[in-house]
Enzyme design. Structure first.
Site, short mmCIF file in Angstrom:
data_model
loop_
_atom_site.label_atom_id
_atom_site.label_comp_id
_atom_site.label_asym_id
_atom_site.label_seq_id
_atom_site.Cartn_x
_atom_site.Cartn_y
_atom_site.Cartn_z
N GLU A 191 0.83 -1.21 0.00
CA GLU A 191 0.00 0.00 0.00
C GLU A 191 0.86 1.26 0.00
O GLU A 191 1.73 1.42 0.87
CB GLU A 191 -0.90 -0.02 1.25
CG GLU A 191 -1.95 1.07 1.26
CD GLU A 191 -2.86 0.99 2.48
OE1 GLU A 191 -3.00 -0.10 3.07
OE2 GLU A 191 -3.43 2.03 2.83
N LYS B 23 -7.04 -0.23 11.75
CA LYS B 23 -6.38 -0.70 10.51
C LYS B 23 -5.14 0.15 10.23
O LYS B 23 -4.10 -0.36 9.80
CB LYS B 23 -7.38 -0.62 9.33
CG LYS B 23 -6.93 -1.35 8.07
CD LYS B 23 -6.12 -0.48 7.11
CE LYS B 23 -5.77 -1.24 5.84
NZ LYS B 23 -4.96 -0.44 4.91
N ASP C 219 4.24 -14.42 11.84
CA ASP C 219 2.89 -14.87 11.50
C ASP C 219 1.93 -13.70 11.75
O ASP C 219 1.47 -13.49 12.88
CB ASP C 219 2.55 -16.08 12.39
CG ASP C 219 1.18 -16.66 12.09
OD1 ASP C 219 0.34 -15.94 11.50
OD2 ASP C 219 0.95 -17.82 12.45
N HIS D 105 -1.41 9.58 -1.78
CA HIS D 105 -1.74 8.28 -2.36
C HIS D 105 -1.70 8.34 -3.89
O HIS D 105 -1.14 7.49 -4.55
CB HIS D 105 -3.17 7.88 -1.96
CG HIS D 105 -3.22 6.90 -0.85
ND1 HIS D 105 -2.75 5.62 -0.97
CD2 HIS D 105 -3.69 7.00 0.41
CE1 HIS D 105 -2.93 5.00 0.17
NE2 HIS D 105 -3.49 5.80 1.04
P1 NAD Z 1 9.65 -22.99 16.30
O1 NAD Z 1 9.18 -24.19 16.99
O2 NAD Z 1 9.99 -23.09 14.85
O3 NAD Z 1 10.92 -22.38 17.02
C1 NAD Z 1 11.08 -22.22 18.37
C2 NAD Z 1 12.34 -22.97 18.73
O4 NAD Z 1 13.48 -22.12 18.53
C3 NAD Z 1 12.38 -23.32 20.20
O5 NAD Z 1 11.79 -24.55 20.44
C4 NAD Z 1 13.85 -23.35 20.51
O6 NAD Z 1 14.36 -24.63 20.37
C5 NAD Z 1 14.51 -22.51 19.42
N1 NAD Z 1 15.19 -21.30 19.97
C6 NAD Z 1 16.46 -20.91 19.68
N2 NAD Z 1 16.76 -19.77 20.32
C7 NAD Z 1 15.68 -19.41 21.05
C8 NAD Z 1 15.39 -18.31 21.91
N3 NAD Z 1 16.28 -17.34 22.14
N4 NAD Z 1 14.16 -18.23 22.44
C9 NAD Z 1 13.24 -19.19 22.19
N5 NAD Z 1 13.45 -20.27 21.40
C10 NAD Z 1 14.67 -20.37 20.81
O7 NAD Z 1 8.67 -21.74 16.38
P2 NAD Z 1 7.48 -21.34 17.33
O8 NAD Z 1 7.71 -19.90 17.65
O9 NAD Z 1 7.26 -22.29 18.44
O10 NAD Z 1 6.22 -21.45 16.33
C11 NAD Z 1 5.94 -20.45 15.39
C12 NAD Z 1 5.29 -21.02 14.15
O11 NAD Z 1 4.10 -21.72 14.49
C13 NAD Z 1 4.88 -19.94 13.19
O12 NAD Z 1 5.40 -20.29 11.92
C14 NAD Z 1 3.36 -20.01 13.18
O13 NAD Z 1 2.84 -19.63 11.93
C15 NAD Z 1 3.09 -21.43 13.52
N6 NAD Z 1 1.77 -21.79 14.08
C16 NAD Z 1 0.91 -20.85 14.55
C17 NAD Z 1 -0.31 -21.23 15.11
C18 NAD Z 1 -1.22 -20.18 15.69
O14 NAD Z 1 -0.84 -19.03 15.74
N7 NAD Z 1 -2.44 -20.49 16.11
C19 NAD Z 1 -0.65 -22.59 15.17
C20 NAD Z 1 0.26 -23.53 14.67
C21 NAD Z 1 1.49 -23.13 14.15
#
Ligand code: NAD
Length: 415
Positions: free
Chosen positions: A80, A255, A271, A368
């Site tokens: 946008e 928005k 996300d 715009h």
């Molecule tokens: P992930 O599991 O890919 O990564 C997290 C991992 O990163 C941790 O388990 C850890 O091992 C590692 N890590 C390394 N350094 C870290 C630090 N400093 N702090 C924390 N962890 C560290 O990611 P996630 O954040 O658990 O999940 C995010 C994904 O899940 C997104 O892609 C999202 O789209 C998806 N998702 C979202 C939903 C929802 O929002 N309802 C549902 C399902 C999946």
């Protein structure tokens, strides 16, 4: 931020040279940006199913954000027009008044396990077994303790629904720099069998909640009246008042905030659906309200404040697979997910300030339409200098159509 002055007037390669010097981008990263090679098909094919291509969205930067006295160059992914310019202008005006102050909660997320068809005394059974449930939940989150996070607590409520009694168990986890969905969902699936064994009933949903009320970020800024003018302040306050009283305006008001928040979420590989869902649910908790407030202080300056849940990460998800997200995070130079959420809160506030300032005074269409005219010129086939010439003429004629752009281009080329 002297290196970024007049950034918008530079060519794309010149802008990338500045980022190399100021933000340490490597030759490789510069090449990725210049080729707009965000994602190769092979990488993307591992990210979603049935891949057929990659859809690109423009990536820009809003330099000049001063937040807690640190200077940020904020990457924004958005199609946008006017959003990046609005954020940059608001940031500049804010910096002249000392910038933004911001803070964020600990990154605690919650997830739910739903047990259906539970006995009458389900809640009592949960309390009796809570110690063991929490011990196992903690073990399931041990990996997070390495980063300073980990399991925090479990709680439950009994719901009497038309489909019978359900136990809604909630687990809180500090996910540090991750968004946390995978971490929490894995833990919930691990703990669910123990819950069913101790309490009874059938396991149904095991999923994170996107309403991240324990993970809010806040930002505040005072825009000095000498800098922005009293009429602009009154216009912003009038606009804000309408959002307070009218939900149709309030949706658009929020928005405007999300224009900034989402653009940073997208640029940094986060996300944004999760961010949006959480923010709208939060805005609606006591009847749908603006996410921020504006008021005048005793000196007549404009004070803007914002508070919103921001479940965003600097690790995990697709952040490491998406090369643009990695470059964007490098440009932004945040050390934690909390810091990222503070930047996003400030950008959301700045964006809303910029929109209300324009809407309450000259309107937004002028800005715009200038960018829209460039789009039309490109669509009509203009190249290089022709783009500016055609869009300028479109502005003079005030006829914003592809047909007009084609006619002007034909004349320009002497045909
Ligand atoms: P992930 O599991 O890919 O990564 C997290 C991992 O990163 C941790 O388990 C850890 O091992 C590692 N890590 C390394 N350094 C870290 C630090 N400093 N702090 C924390 N962890 C560290 O990611 P996630 O954040 O658990 O999940 C995010 C994904 O899940 C997104 O892609 C999202 O789209 C998806 N998702 C979202 C939903 C929802 O929002 N309802 C549902 C399902 C999946």
């Amino acid at each position: 931020m002297g290196a970024f002055s007049g950034f918008y007037k530079k060519t794309i390669p010149e802008r990338i040279e500045i980022l190399k010097a100021e933000r340490g981008l490597t030759e490789e990263e510069a090449k990725t940006l210049l080729n707009s090679g965000a994602l190769d098909l092979e990488t993307a094919d591992h990210m979603i199913e049935n891949l057929i291509g990659v859809n690109h969205i423009p990536l820009g930067v809003a330099p000049g954000f001063v937040i807690n006295k640190k200077e940020y160059v904020v990457p924004m992914c958005i199609e946008e027009p006017s959003v990046v310019a609005g954020a940059a202008k608001a940031a500049k005006l804010a910096a002249q008044s000392g910038g933004f102050s911001a803070d964020a909660d600990e990154p605690v997320m919650s997830g739910q396990v739903q047990l259906v068809g539970v006995p009458e005394d389900a809640l009592i059974k949960f309390e009796e077994n809570k110690e063991e449930i929490e011990k196992v939940a903690k073990e399931l989150c041990l990996g997070m303790e390495r980063y300073g996070g980990g399991f925090r607590k479990a709680e439950a409520s009994l719901l009497d629904t038309k489909r019978g009694k359900m136990l809604n168990t909630v687990f809180l986890v500090d996910v540090r720099d991750a968004m946390g969905a995978n971490t929490i969902n894995t833990m919930l699936e691990g703990i669910a069998p123990l819950l069913a064994e101790k309490i009874g009933g059938k396991i149904r949903l095991r999923i994170i909640s996107n309403l991240a009320t324990r993970r809010k970020a806040r930002a505040k800024c005072i825009w000095k009246k000498e800098r922005i003018g009293e009429d602009a302040i009154e216009g912003i306050l009038d606009g804000y008042e309408l959002a307070l009283h009218d939900i149709y305006r309030c949706a658009t008001h929020n928005k405007g905030i999300l224009n900034g928040v989402d653009a940073v979420a997208l640029a940094t590989g986060n996300d944004w659906r999760a961010v949006e869902a959480g923010i709208h649910a939060f805005a609606a908790m006591d009847g749908y309200k603006p996410l921020n407030k504006f008021y005048k202080n005793e000196d007549g300056d404009l004070v803007g404040e914002i508070e919103l849940p921001l479940a965003v990460g600097t690790v995990g998800g697709s952040i490491k697979t998406n090369p643009i997200a990695k470059i964007a995070l490098k440009i932004l130079d945040v050390k934690s997910a909390q810091e990222l959420s503070m930047v996003m809160a400030a950008v959301g506030l700045a964006q809303n300030f910029a929109a209300l300032r324009a809407l309450g005074t000259e309107g937004i269409q002028k800005g715009h339409m200038k960018l829209h005219a460039s789009n039309l010129a490109v669509l009509a086939g203009a190249k290089g200098d022709e783009v500016d010439a055609v869009s300028k003429k479109l502005g003079e004629e005030k006829e914003y159509t592809v047909e007009a752009a084609k006619r002007i281009l034909k004349k320009l080329r002497g045909k």
